[in-house]
Design a protein around this motif. Structure first.
Motif, PDB file in Angstrom:
ATOM      1  N   LEU A 166      44.455 -23.713  45.171  1.00 40.16           N
ATOM      2  CA  LEU A 166      43.011 -23.477  45.136  1.00 40.16           C
ATOM      3  C   LEU A 166      42.316 -23.954  46.412  1.00 40.16           C
ATOM      4  CD1 LEU A 166      42.078 -24.317  41.433  1.00 40.16           C
ATOM      5  CD2 LEU A 166      42.121 -22.086  42.533  1.00 40.16           C
ATOM      6  N   ALA A 167      42.906 -24.907  47.106  1.00 35.60           N
ATOM      7  CA  ALA A 167      42.307 -25.383  48.355  1.00 35.60           C
ATOM      8  C   ALA A 167      42.303 -24.303  49.427  1.00 35.60           C
ATOM      9  CB  ALA A 167      43.039 -26.622  48.856  1.00 35.60           C
ATOM     10  N   ASP A 168      43.143 -23.259  49.261  1.00 34.90           N
ATOM     11  CA  ASP A 168      43.198 -22.156  50.229  1.00 34.90           C
ATOM     12  C   ASP A 168      42.157 -21.078  49.936  1.00 34.90           C
ATOM     13  OD1 ASP A 168      45.318 -23.315  51.569  1.00 34.90           O
ATOM     14  OD2 ASP A 168      46.839 -22.257  50.389  1.00 34.90           O
ATOM     15  N   VAL A 169      41.469 -21.180  48.786  1.00 34.72           N
ATOM     16  CA  VAL A 169      40.534 -20.137  48.357  1.00 34.72           C
ATOM     17  C   VAL A 169      39.106 -20.561  48.678  1.00 34.72           C
ATOM     18  CG1 VAL A 169      39.711 -18.766  46.420  1.00 34.72           C
ATOM     19  CG2 VAL A 169      42.108 -19.490  46.506  1.00 34.72           C
ATOM     20  N   THR A 170      38.358 -19.668  49.303  1.00 33.12           N
ATOM     21  CA  THR A 170      36.959 -19.945  49.634  1.00 33.12           C
ATOM     22  C   THR A 170      36.060 -19.607  48.445  1.00 33.12           C
ATOM     23  OG1 THR A 170      37.334 -19.428  51.962  1.00 33.12           O
ATOM     24  CG2 THR A 170      35.043 -19.402  51.184  1.00 33.12           C
ATOM     25  N   PRO A 171      35.368 -20.600  47.874  1.00 33.13           N
ATOM     26  CA  PRO A 171      34.488 -20.310  46.726  1.00 33.13           C
ATOM     27  C   PRO A 171      33.146 -19.764  47.186  1.00 33.13           C
ATOM     28  CG  PRO A 171      34.449 -22.654  47.193  1.00 33.13           C
ATOM     29  CD  PRO A 171      35.427 -22.052  48.164  1.00 33.13           C
ATOM     30  N   HIS A 172      32.558 -18.871  46.398  1.00 32.20           N
ATOM     31  CA  HIS A 172      31.199 -18.388  46.647  1.00 32.20           C
ATOM     32  C   HIS A 172      30.298 -19.049  45.614  1.00 32.20           C
ATOM     33  CE1 HIS A 172      33.536 -15.423  48.858  1.00 32.20           C
ATOM     34  NE2 HIS A 172      32.440 -15.117  49.507  1.00 32.20           N
ATOM     35  N   GLY A 173      29.997 -20.302  45.847  1.00 33.63           N
ATOM     36  CA  GLY A 173      29.218 -21.073  44.896  1.00 33.63           C
ATOM     37  C   GLY A 173      29.775 -22.481  44.825  1.00 33.63           C
ATOM     38  N   ASP A 174      29.522 -23.157  43.701  1.00 31.61           N
ATOM     39  CA  ASP A 174      29.903 -24.552  43.582  1.00 31.61           C
ATOM     40  C   ASP A 174      31.339 -24.748  43.122  1.00 31.61           C
ATOM     41  OD1 ASP A 174      29.466 -23.577  41.069  1.00 31.61           O
ATOM     42  OD2 ASP A 174      28.448 -25.365  40.312  1.00 31.61           O
ATOM     43  N   ARG A 175      32.020 -23.667  42.715  1.00 32.89           N
ATOM     44  CA  ARG A 175      33.393 -23.785  42.227  1.00 32.89           C
ATOM     45  C   ARG A 175      34.135 -22.473  42.445  1.00 32.89           C
ATOM     46  NH1 ARG A 175      33.344 -26.267  37.804  1.00 32.89           N
ATOM     47  NH2 ARG A 175      31.173 -26.894  37.935  1.00 32.89           N
ATOM     48  N   VAL A 176      35.449 -22.521  42.387  1.00 28.59           N
ATOM     49  CA  VAL A 176      36.261 -21.314  42.523  1.00 28.59           C
ATOM     50  C   VAL A 176      36.236 -20.541  41.217  1.00 28.59           C
ATOM     51  CG1 VAL A 176      38.581 -20.414  42.914  1.00 28.59           C
ATOM     52  CG2 VAL A 176      37.766 -22.373  44.247  1.00 28.59           C
ATOM     53  N   ARG A 177      35.962 -19.241  41.295  1.00 29.66           N
ATOM     54  CA  ARG A 177      35.913 -18.387  40.111  1.00 29.66           C
ATOM     55  C   ARG A 177      36.977 -17.291  40.232  1.00 29.66           C
ATOM     56  NH1 ARG A 177      30.612 -20.132  40.859  1.00 29.66           N
ATOM     57  NH2 ARG A 177      29.607 -20.852  38.926  1.00 29.66           N
ATOM     58  N   HIS A 178      37.123 -16.508  39.154  1.00 26.27           N
ATOM     59  CA  HIS A 178      38.109 -15.426  39.156  1.00 26.27           C
ATOM     60  C   HIS A 178      37.844 -14.446  40.291  1.00 26.27           C
ATOM     61  CE1 HIS A 178      40.338 -16.403  35.530  1.00 26.27           C
ATOM     62  NE2 HIS A 178      39.195 -16.659  34.912  1.00 26.27           N
ATOM     63  N   SER A 179      36.569 -14.167  40.557  1.00 27.13           N
ATOM     64  CA  SER A 179      36.233 -13.223  41.628  1.00 27.13           C
ATOM     65  C   SER A 179      36.707 -13.735  42.985  1.00 27.13           C
ATOM     66  CB  SER A 179      34.720 -12.984  41.659  1.00 27.13           C
ATOM     67  OG  SER A 179      34.008 -14.202  41.819  1.00 27.13           O
ATOM     68  N   ASP A 180      36.700 -15.067  43.174  1.00 25.89           N
ATOM     69  CA  ASP A 180      37.192 -15.635  44.429  1.00 25.89           C
ATOM     70  C   ASP A 180      38.707 -15.463  44.548  1.00 25.89           C
ATOM     71  OD1 ASP A 180      34.608 -16.593  45.172  1.00 25.89           O
ATOM     72  OD2 ASP A 180      34.858 -18.247  43.782  1.00 25.89           O
ATOM     73  N   LEU A 181      39.407 -15.613  43.417  1.00 28.61           N
ATOM     74  CA  LEU A 181      40.852 -15.364  43.430  1.00 28.61           C
ATOM     75  C   LEU A 181      41.139 -13.900  43.745  1.00 28.61           C
ATOM     76  CD1 LEU A 181      42.169 -17.397  40.354  1.00 28.61           C
ATOM     77  CD2 LEU A 181      42.284 -18.007  42.770  1.00 28.61           C
ATOM     78  N   ASP A 182      40.345 -12.993  43.135  1.00 28.63           N
ATOM     79  CA  ASP A 182      40.520 -11.561  43.414  1.00 28.63           C
ATOM     80  C   ASP A 182      40.359 -11.283  44.901  1.00 28.63           C
ATOM     81  OD1 ASP A 182      40.845 -11.217  40.718  1.00 28.63           O
ATOM     82  OD2 ASP A 182      38.787 -10.528  40.366  1.00 28.63           O
ATOM     83  N   GLN A 183      39.324 -11.899  45.469  1.00 25.20           N
ATOM     84  CA  GLN A 183      39.046 -11.671  46.881  1.00 25.20           C
ATOM     85  C   GLN A 183      40.173 -12.229  47.749  1.00 25.20           C
ATOM     86  OE1 GLN A 183      35.014 -12.513  48.139  1.00 25.20           O
ATOM     87  NE2 GLN A 183      35.769 -13.362  50.043  1.00 25.20           N
ATOM     88  N   TYR A 184      40.681 -13.376  47.388  1.00 22.65           N
ATOM     89  CA  TYR A 184      41.788 -13.978  48.141  1.00 22.65           C
ATOM     90  C   TYR A 184      43.001 -13.048  48.142  1.00 22.65           C
ATOM     91  CZ  TYR A 184      45.456 -17.282  49.464  1.00 22.65           C
ATOM     92  OH  TYR A 184      46.505 -17.900  50.077  1.00 22.65           O
ATOM     93  N   LEU A 185      43.315 -12.486  46.972  1.00 21.87           N
ATOM     94  CA  LEU A 185      44.458 -11.583  46.870  1.00 21.87           C
ATOM     95  C   LEU A 185      44.221 -10.300  47.678  1.00 21.87           C
ATOM     96  CD1 LEU A 185      45.229 -11.985  43.068  1.00 21.87           C
ATOM     97  CD2 LEU A 185      46.568 -12.877  44.979  1.00 21.87           C
ATOM     98  N   THR A 186      42.969  -9.811  47.640  1.00 24.01           N
ATOM     99  CA  THR A 186      42.632  -8.570  48.341  1.00 24.01           C
ATOM    100  C   THR A 186      42.837  -8.696  49.841  1.00 24.01           C
ATOM    101  OG1 THR A 186      41.023  -7.953  46.651  1.00 24.01           O
ATOM    102  CG2 THR A 186      40.793  -6.903  48.806  1.00 24.01           C
ATOM    103  N   TYR A 187      42.441  -9.848  50.410  1.00 21.66           N
ATOM    104  CA  TYR A 187      42.471  -9.986  51.868  1.00 21.66           C
ATOM    105  C   TYR A 187      43.663 -10.773  52.385  1.00 21.66           C
ATOM    106  CZ  TYR A 187      37.970  -7.793  52.036  1.00 21.66           C
ATOM    107  OH  TYR A 187      36.958  -6.883  51.923  1.00 21.66           O
ATOM    108  N   ASN A 188      44.603 -11.012  51.513  1.00 21.92           N
ATOM    109  CA  ASN A 188      45.865 -11.582  51.942  1.00 21.92           C
ATOM    110  C   ASN A 188      46.979 -10.663  51.465  1.00 21.92           C
ATOM    111  OD1 ASN A 188      45.462 -14.511  53.137  1.00 21.92           O
ATOM    112  ND2 ASN A 188      43.993 -14.251  51.474  1.00 21.92           N
ATOM    113  N   ALA A 189      47.018  -9.478  52.098  1.00 27.10           N
ATOM    114  CA  ALA A 189      47.930  -8.420  51.650  1.00 27.10           C
ATOM    115  C   ALA A 189      49.388  -8.857  51.715  1.00 27.10           C
ATOM    116  CB  ALA A 189      47.729  -7.162  52.502  1.00 27.10           C
ATOM    117  N   GLY A 190      49.712  -9.800  52.600  1.00 29.83           N
ATOM    118  CA  GLY A 190      51.091 -10.243  52.716  1.00 29.83           C
ATOM    119  C   GLY A 190      51.466 -11.294  51.700  1.00 29.83           C
ATOM    120  N   TYR A 191      50.501 -11.686  50.884  1.00 31.60           N
ATOM    121  CA  TYR A 191      50.761 -12.749  49.904  1.00 31.60           C
ATOM    122  C   TYR A 191      51.628 -12.225  48.762  1.00 31.60           C
ATOM    123  CZ  TYR A 191      49.957 -15.486  45.707  1.00 31.60           C
ATOM    124  OH  TYR A 191      50.124 -16.175  44.555  1.00 31.60           O
TER     125      TYR A 191
END
Length: 430
Positions: A166-191
Motif C-alpha cells: 500500500l505504500a506504493d499506492v498514491t491515495p486521492h484523499g486521506d486513505r487508500v481506496r479501491h479506486s486507488d488500487l484500480d488506478q495503480y493497476l491501470t498505470y503499472n501495466a508490467g505489474y
C-alpha cells in the motif's frame, strides 16, 4: 459446561429487527466476556454485539446480510458461568442479567461496519459523495511514506491478495481506496501479482449493511418521486474574496470553506419559499412546510453515504455552521453520529467540492422535496460593464419533487439564492 443462548437485545426504541453486517467469530472460537462477536445494523447505526459471558462459540445463527428479529438467538456459547443443571436454558435471572448487560453495551458502543483506522480530518471537510478520481499516471515504484498507510480492512485484504504494498499506492484523499488500487493497476501495466495474470479478476460483492440501505432508499426515492433538476450559474468572485478576508483574520476559529456561506444563504432565502423546506407524506397526502431549517449534508464515509443533520441551521452564523459541519462530518466518518443527528432533515445539500463537475442531478432524500447541489468553482471569462474579465463561477443544481414544487417556484428560489450569493454582504446582514 452449560450452553448460554445470547439473544439479540433491544438496541433501540422501536427497532424490531437488525441486519447481521459482520461476524467477528466463528464456531469453535473461544471468546472472552465483552469480546465483540458481531456487528448489527439498525437504520443508519451499526452496533457491535459483545459477548456477555466467556466461553466457546458452538452456534451462530444467520449469515452476513440476513435480518434477525429482536429477541432471537444470535449465538450459543458454551460456558462455565451458568449452572450445569440448566444446560439448555439458563436461569431467568442469568438470562435477564445478560440481556441487560448486552443492551447497555449496545447502547454505549455505536461503530462503523468497517472499522478503518481514522486520522484527524482536514480543516476543509468535503461532506459529499466522492466519485472515483480521474486517472492520473502513477510510477510503479514510489518512495514509501514514513507514516502508516491508512486503508479499510477490505482494501488491505485486496492489496494483500494482489501482492501490492500500500505504500506504493498514491491515495486521492486521506486513505487508500479501491479506486486507488484500480488506478495503480491501470498505470503499472508490467505489474504481475504473485501467481496471477495482470488482468483483473471478476469480483462478486454482496450488497449488505449501509450499502444495501442506500440502494433501497435511492430506489424508493426515484420510484416514488418525479424529479426535475434546475441548474443556474452563479458568480462567486465577491464571495470568494470575502471568504479569503475572513480566513486571513480568523484567529483560532475554523477555516471557512464555501459551504457555510451557501448554507447561510439557503437559510436566508427559504422563508419566502416555504414549499422548498418541506416534507411530503405521500401515503397520507400531507405536505409539511417547516419553519426551522434542519439541513442534511450528504457525507461520504468508507461504508457509504450518510446524511447528518445540522439542527436549526437558520440560527447559526457562518463560523457556527463551519464548526457544526466539521463536527458532524467527523462523527459520520468515525461512526459516532447519534441517531438523532441522522434523521429529521427538512432539506439536504450535497457538495462535491473540487470534484463537483459542471452540473449534478442529485436524488432527493425522501420524504424531503428538494436537494441542492453546488458544483465546483472555476475561473471563466465573463462580461462585466462591457469589459471582458475573469470571474469565479459556480453552477448550482437543485432537484425538486414535481408533485410539491413547481418549476417556476424552483427557478424563482434559485434566482433569489443567486442574488444573495453574488452579493455576499447580505449573508452577514441581519
Amino acid at each position: 459446561m452449560a450452553k448460554f443462548k445470547f439473544k439479540l437485545p433491544d438496541i433501540g426504541e422501536g427497532i424490531a429487527e437488525a441486519e447481521i453486517v459482520a461476524w467477528h467469530v466463528k464456531v469453535g472460537d473461544e471468546v472472552e466476556e465483552d469480546q465483540g462477536i458481531a456487528d448489527m445494523m439498525t437504520d443508519k447505526a451499526t452496533v457491535e454485539m459483545e459477548s456477555p459471558v466467556a466461553g466457546k462459540i458452538v452456534e451462530l445463527n444467520g449469515e452476513e446480510g440476513e435480518m434477525l428479529a429482536i429477541g432471537s438467538v444470535l449465538a450459543v456459547i458454551e460456558t462455565d458461568e451458568i449452572p450445569d443443571e440448566e444446560e439448555e436454558e439458563p436461569s431467568a435471572a442469568a438470562a435477564r442479567l445478560s440481556e441487560e448487560r448486552a443492551r447497555e453495551k449496545a447502547e454505549e458502543k455505536v461503530v462503523e461496519s468497517v472499522k478503518a483506522q481514522s486520522e484527524e480530518q482536514s480543516d476543509e471537510p468535503e461532506p459529499a459523495p466522492e466519485p472515483a478520481p480521474e486517472p492520473a499516471p502513477q510510477p510503479a515504484q514510489e518512495a514509501k511514506a514514513d507514516h502508516k498507510v491508512l486503508a479499510s480492512p477490505a482494501v488491505r485484504k485486496r492489496a494483500a491478495d494482489l501482492g501490492i504494498d500500500l505504500a506504493d499506492v498514491t491515495p486521492h484523499g486521506d486513505r487508500v481506496r479501491h479506486s486507488d488500487l484500480d488506478q495503480y493497476l491501470t498505470y503499472n501495466a508490467g505489474y504481475h501479482a504473485p501467481g496471477r495474470s495482470a488482468k483483473r479478476e471478476d469480483e462478486t460483492v454482496k450488497v449488505i449493511g449501509l450499502r444495501r440501505r442506500i440502494a433501497e432508499n435511492m430506489a424508493a426515492s426515484k420510484r416514488h418521486i418525479p424529479h426535475f433538476t434546475y441548474v443556474e450559474e452563479i458568480d462567486v468572485t465577491e464571495l470568494e474574496d470575502m471568504r479569503g478576508d475572513l480566513n486571513a483574520d480568523r484567529g483560532d476559529r475554523p477555516k471557512l470553506t464555501v459551504l457555510p456561506f451557501i448554507i447561510a444563504a439557503i437559510c436566508k432565502t427559504l422563508p419566502d419559499f416555504p414549499m422548498i423546506n418541506a416534507t411530503y407524506d405521500d401515503e397520507g397526502g400531507v405536505v409539511t412546510r417547516h419553519g426551522a431549517v434542519h439541513l442534511g449534508m450528504a457525507t461520504q464515509t468508507d461504508t457509504g453515504l450518510i446524511v447528518p443533520v445540522i439542527r436549526d441551521a437558520q440560527d447559526k452564523n457562518v463560523w457556527q455552521l463551519a464548526n457544526e459541519i466539521n463536527r458532524l462530518a467527523e462523527a459520520a466518518r468515525t461512526g459516532k453520529a447519534k441517531s438523532e443527528e441522522l434523521s429529521g432533515g427538512t432539506l439536504t445539500i450535497t457538495s462535491l467540492g473540487p470534484l463537483g463537475g459542471i452540473a449534478t442531478t442529485p436524488v432527493i432524500n425522501r420524504p424531503e422535496v428538494a436537494i441542492i447541489g453546488p458544483n465546483k468553482i472555476v475561473e471563466r471569462p465573463a462580461i462585466a460593464d462591457g469589459e471582458l474579465v475573469i470571474a469565479k463561477q459556480m453552477n448550482l443544481s437543485i432537484s425538486c419533487d414535481h408533485r410539491v414544487v413547481d418549476g417556476y417556484d424552483a427557478a424563482s428560489y434559485v434566482q433569489a439564492l443567486k442574488k444573495v450569493l453574488e452579493t455576499p454582504v447580505l449573508i452577514l446582514a441581519d
